[in-house]
Design a protein around this motif. Structure first.
Motif, PDB file in Angstrom:
ATOM      1  N   LYS A   1       0.872  -1.165   0.000  1.00  0.00           N
ATOM      2  CA  LYS A   1       0.000   0.000   0.000  1.00  0.00           C
ATOM      3  C   LYS A   1       0.909   1.214   0.000  1.00  0.00           C
ATOM      4  CE  LYS A   1      -2.892   2.533   2.570  1.00  0.00           C
ATOM      5  NZ  LYS A   1      -1.959   3.470   2.827  1.00  0.00           N
ATOM      6  N   CYS A   2       0.502   2.254  -0.689  1.00  0.00           N
ATOM      7  CA  CYS A   2       1.296   3.479  -0.734  1.00  0.00           C
ATOM      8  C   CYS A   2       1.630   3.930   0.693  1.00  0.00           C
ATOM      9  CB  CYS A   2       0.500   4.553  -1.465  1.00  0.00           C
ATOM     10  SG  CYS A   2       1.346   6.129  -1.582  1.00  0.00           S
ATOM     11  N   GLU A   3       2.862   4.408   0.882  1.00  0.00           N
ATOM     12  CA  GLU A   3       3.292   4.801   2.233  1.00  0.00           C
ATOM     13  C   GLU A   3       2.669   6.106   2.726  1.00  0.00           C
ATOM     14  OE1 GLU A   3       7.440   4.628   3.217  1.00  0.00           O
ATOM     15  OE2 GLU A   3       7.664   2.661   2.254  1.00  0.00           O
ATOM     16  N   ASN A   4       2.069   6.845   1.815  1.00  0.00           N
ATOM     17  CA  ASN A   4       1.350   8.043   2.245  1.00  0.00           C
ATOM     18  C   ASN A   4       0.091   7.585   2.986  1.00  0.00           C
ATOM     19  OD1 ASN A   4      -0.204  10.328   2.504  1.00  0.00           O
ATOM     20  ND2 ASN A   4      -0.221  10.847   0.323  1.00  0.00           N
ATOM     21  N   ASP A   5      -0.005   7.889   4.271  1.00  0.00           N
ATOM     22  CA  ASP A   5      -1.143   7.337   5.023  1.00  0.00           C
ATOM     23  C   ASP A   5      -2.462   8.004   4.655  1.00  0.00           C
ATOM     24  OD1 ASP A   5       0.016   9.439   6.200  1.00  0.00           O
ATOM     25  OD2 ASP A   5      -0.183   8.779   8.275  1.00  0.00           O
ATOM     26  N   LYS A   6      -2.399   9.080   3.869  1.00  0.00           N
ATOM     27  CA  LYS A   6      -3.645   9.677   3.376  1.00  0.00           C
ATOM     28  C   LYS A   6      -4.037   9.087   2.024  1.00  0.00           C
ATOM     29  CE  LYS A   6      -3.340  14.042   5.835  1.00  0.00           C
ATOM     30  NZ  LYS A   6      -1.916  14.132   6.249  1.00  0.00           N
ATOM     31  N   CYS A   7      -3.255   8.114   1.546  1.00  0.00           N
ATOM     32  CA  CYS A   7      -3.494   7.527   0.218  1.00  0.00           C
ATOM     33  C   CYS A   7      -3.906   6.062   0.411  1.00  0.00           C
ATOM     34  CB  CYS A   7      -2.206   7.615  -0.600  1.00  0.00           C
ATOM     35  SG  CYS A   7      -2.315   6.820  -2.207  1.00  0.00           S
ATOM     36  N   VAL A   8      -4.869   5.613  -0.394  1.00  0.00           N
ATOM     37  CA  VAL A   8      -5.381   4.241  -0.219  1.00  0.00           C
ATOM     38  C   VAL A   8      -4.969   3.320  -1.369  1.00  0.00           C
ATOM     39  CG1 VAL A   8      -7.369   4.915   1.180  1.00  0.00           C
ATOM     40  CG2 VAL A   8      -7.571   4.918  -1.330  1.00  0.00           C
ATOM     41  N   ARG A   9      -4.049   3.798  -2.232  1.00  0.00           N
ATOM     42  CA  ARG A   9      -3.722   3.022  -3.435  1.00  0.00           C
ATOM     43  C   ARG A   9      -2.730   1.891  -3.150  1.00  0.00           C
ATOM     44  NH1 ARG A   9      -2.680   8.533  -5.597  1.00  0.00           N
ATOM     45  NH2 ARG A   9      -4.769   9.360  -5.913  1.00  0.00           N
ATOM     46  N   TRP A  10      -2.912   0.804  -3.901  1.00  0.00           N
ATOM     47  CA  TRP A  10      -2.050  -0.369  -3.803  1.00  0.00           C
ATOM     48  C   TRP A  10      -1.229  -0.494  -5.079  1.00  0.00           C
ATOM     49  CZ3 TRP A  10      -1.868  -4.087   0.193  1.00  0.00           C
ATOM     50  CH2 TRP A  10      -2.821  -3.924   1.213  1.00  0.00           C
TER      51      TRP A  10
ATOM     52  N   TRP B   1       5.832   4.491  -3.220  1.00  0.00           N
ATOM     53  CA  TRP B   1       4.676   5.341  -3.515  1.00  0.00           C
ATOM     54  C   TRP B   1       3.869   4.782  -4.676  1.00  0.00           C
ATOM     55  CZ3 TRP B   1       5.178   8.134   0.559  1.00  0.00           C
ATOM     56  CH2 TRP B   1       6.451   8.493   0.993  1.00  0.00           C
ATOM     57  N   CYS B   2       2.560   5.063  -4.630  1.00  0.00           N
ATOM     58  CA  CYS B   2       1.703   4.679  -5.753  1.00  0.00           C
ATOM     59  C   CYS B   2       2.236   5.366  -6.997  1.00  0.00           C
ATOM     60  CB  CYS B   2       0.261   5.078  -5.467  1.00  0.00           C
ATOM     61  SG  CYS B   2       0.006   6.845  -5.287  1.00  0.00           S
ATOM     62  N   SER B   3       2.650   6.604  -6.827  1.00  0.00           N
ATOM     63  CA  SER B   3       3.180   7.383  -7.939  1.00  0.00           C
ATOM     64  C   SER B   3       4.057   8.481  -7.368  1.00  0.00           C
ATOM     65  CB  SER B   3       2.012   7.968  -8.740  1.00  0.00           C
ATOM     66  OG  SER B   3       2.278   9.293  -9.109  1.00  0.00           O
TER      67      SER B   3
ATOM     68  N   LEU C   1       2.197  11.794  -7.642  1.00  0.00           N
ATOM     69  CA  LEU C   1       1.010  11.978  -6.808  1.00  0.00           C
ATOM     70  C   LEU C   1       1.341  11.986  -5.316  1.00  0.00           C
ATOM     71  CD1 LEU C   1      -1.526   9.692  -8.724  1.00  0.00           C
ATOM     72  CD2 LEU C   1      -1.462  12.180  -8.704  1.00  0.00           C
ATOM     73  N   CYS C   2       2.244  11.109  -4.885  1.00  0.00           N
ATOM     74  CA  CYS C   2       2.522  11.010  -3.444  1.00  0.00           C
ATOM     75  C   CYS C   2       3.998  11.200  -3.085  1.00  0.00           C
ATOM     76  CB  CYS C   2       2.045   9.668  -2.901  1.00  0.00           C
ATOM     77  SG  CYS C   2       0.257   9.584  -2.746  1.00  0.00           S
ATOM     78  N   GLY C   3       4.914  10.709  -3.927  1.00  0.00           N
ATOM     79  CA  GLY C   3       6.335  10.756  -3.603  1.00  0.00           C
ATOM     80  C   GLY C   3       6.846  12.172  -3.461  1.00  0.00           C
TER      81      GLY C   3
END
Ligand code: ZN
Length: 194
Positions: A147-156, A168-170, A173-175
Motif C-alpha cells: 500500500k502506498c506509504e502516504n497514510d492519506k493515500c489508499v492506493r495499492w 509510492w503509488c506514484s 502523486l505522493c512521492g
C-alpha cells in the motif's frame, strides 16, 4: 462511450481494481459508476475483448464488480497483514467460472493457450478478474504487494523494482509531496536550531 480516466499505476490489474476506489480530498471517489465504466475498465485491463457488449439487467455488472472489489480488498489486506485469508468469500465468485481451453494463433503467428470464458451471467463475465485475484493471493509475492506509504493515500501497487524499493503509488502523486514535506520539516528544524 465515455470512460473515466482509470488509474493504471499498480503494475497489477487486480491491485488496479482496488485503486478504482480512491480518496479525493476527504471523500471517497468511485471510478466505477456505471455498467459502461465496468466494461471499459475490463477492456482496458484485457479482461474483455473490444467487441464485447453486455446484455444484463442495468446495474448488475457494476454491482457485482463492486462486490468483487470489496472481497478482493478484504482478502489482499488479510494476506498482507499475515492473517488467514477468507477464501470462501472469493470462492463464491469463482464457483461461477466456466471456460474452455483454446489454442489460438495471434496476428504475428505466435501460438498461445487461452481460457475462453462463458459469459451468460454477470458473475461469469467477472470470472477472469476473480481468477486473477485468486492467482495473486496464491502465488503473488506479498513482500512486493504494497500500500502506498502516504497514510492519506489508499492506493495499492505491485513493486516490480529490482531492489523492492518502491514506496509510492506514484512519484508525482505522493512521492514528491512527501519529499516537499520532508524538505519543509528540515528547513523548520534548521531554523529552530539556529
Ligand atoms: Zn499514494
Amino acid at each position: 462511450m465515455h470512460a473515466p480516466e482509470f488509474l493504471t499505476l499498480a503494475d497489477d490489474p487486480v491491485l488496479d481494481l482496488l485503486n478504482t476506489e480512491d480518496l479525493v480530498g476527504n471523500g471517497r471517489y468511485d471510478f466505477l459508476q456505471t455498467d459502461d465504466d465496468t466494461v471499459a475498465w475490463m477492456k482496458m485491463m484485457g479482461f474483455l475483448d473490444e467487441l464485447y457488449e453486455p446484455s444484463f439487467m442495468r446495474g448488475d455488472l457494476l454491482k457485482k464488480l463492486r462486490a468483487l472489489r470489496d472481497v478482493v480488498r478484504k482478502l489482499v489486506t488479510q494476506r498482507k497483514s499475515g492473517n488467514a485469508v477468507d477464501i470462501a468469500a472469493l470462492n463464491a465468485f469463482l464457483v461461477h467460472a466456466r471456460y474452455h481451453i483454446k489454442l489460438v494463433r495471434s496476428v504475428n503467428g505466435q501460438l498461445a493457450v487461452i481460457h475462453e470464458y462463458e459469459r451468460s451471467t454477470p458473475e461469469q463475465v467477472l470470472a477472469g478478474v476473480a481468477e486473477a485475484a485468486a492467482e495473486l493471493l496464491a502465488v503473488g509475492d506479498f513482500e512486493r504487494v504494497k500500500k502506498c506509504e502516504n497514510d492519506k493515500c489508499v492506493r495499492w501497487f505491485y513493486d516490480k523494482t529490482k531492489a523492492h524499493c518502491r514506496r509510492w503509488c506514484s512519484m508525482s502523486l505522493c512521492g514528491n509531496r512527501h519529499k516537499v514535506a520532508n524538505f519543509r520539516a528540515r528547513q523548520r528544524s534548521a531554523l529552530l536550531h539556529k
